[in-house]
Write a protein that holds these residues in place. Structure first.
Motif: not given
Length: 242
Positions: A92-93, A96, A103, A161-162, A164-166, A169-170, A174
């Motif tokens: 994802t990063h 970006d 998506k 856990d989410d 959908s986020k990178p 990073e999670t 977390k």
């Protein structure tokens, strides 16, 4: 040889020696055929055991970066190109940074019993389940990549856990899991029925297949990732600095 071991580092000694040897390999005199210092000399110079040096050397011999000849010594293998990625980010990063909006077309998370290969990689026993995540990603024009990841139980990841986020990073924010090293293998395969449906290609179309093992600063694997990329939509590039 001006290298030194950092005994306060979380990196295992053999990994530190491996990094030193990789730097030696890049030096012109060794590229031109000069023999590397022998294992006894390196061990004495660094104040570590010869077996630790041997472990690091064996790794580079296995990668075909070094050639060891009994009674002669160890030298750099000629006509062999290898990449050692020392900087990488999440997919994802990466997209970006290129200004491309990707998506998730689908995300599926489950707890599964891993196969023997993953059990051995993670050093876990039979009957222990691991989290499996499957994702299909791409721009608005359609899916271009399918990821399948398996995570070591110590990551603490759960279905709550989410995703959908990178991912990394999670893991870091977390779960306090830091991705430090990625070992990758890339090959070409043909799309089977499942992949062809997920990526909107025909069965038998060429697919770029990448296998990745992600390790923490202690060189412990925590993710086993399989990536399937549309060959007509994606190019895997590597920058190699001289």
């Amino acid at each position: 040889m001006d290298f030194a071991i950092d005994h306060t580092s979380s990196l295992p000694l053999h990994v530190q020696v491996e990094e030193m040897l990789r730097k030696l390999i890049d030096q012109p005199e060794y590229q031109n055929g000069k023999l590397l210092p022998n294992e006894i000399h390196i061990a004495q110079r660094l104040g570590i055991s010869r077996s630790t040096v041997r472990q690091a050397t064996n790794k580079l011999v296995y990668e075909r970066l070094l050639i060891r000849k009994k009674g002669v010594g160890t030298k750099v293998a000629k006509n062999n190109i290898s990449t050692h990625l020392n900087k990488w980010t999440s997919f994802t990063h990466e997209m970006d940074e290129k200004g491309m909006v990707f998506k998730n077309y689908s995300i599926k998370v489950s707890m599964v019993l891993p196969d023997k290969e993953i059990q051995q990689l993670f050093n876990i026993g039979e009957g222990i389940k691991v989290l499996k995540m499957e994702r299909v990603k791409g721009p608005e024009s359609g899916p271009v990549v399918h990821f399948v990841s398996y995570f070591h139980p110590r990551t603490g990841l759960t279905a709550d856990d989410d995703f959908s986020k990178p991912l990394y990073e999670t893991l870091e924010k977390k779960h306090h899991i830091v991705a430090a090293l990625s070992r990758e293998g890339i090959s070409a395969i043909l799309a089977d029925a499942k992949i062809s449906k997920l990526l909107n290609v025909k069965p038998g179309d060429p697919i770029l297949f990448r296998k990745r093992v992600v390790c923490d600063p202690g060189d412990r694997p925590f993710e086993y990732n399989l990536g399937y990329y549309r060959a007509d939509r994606f190019t895997y590039t590597i920058d190699i600095a001289r």
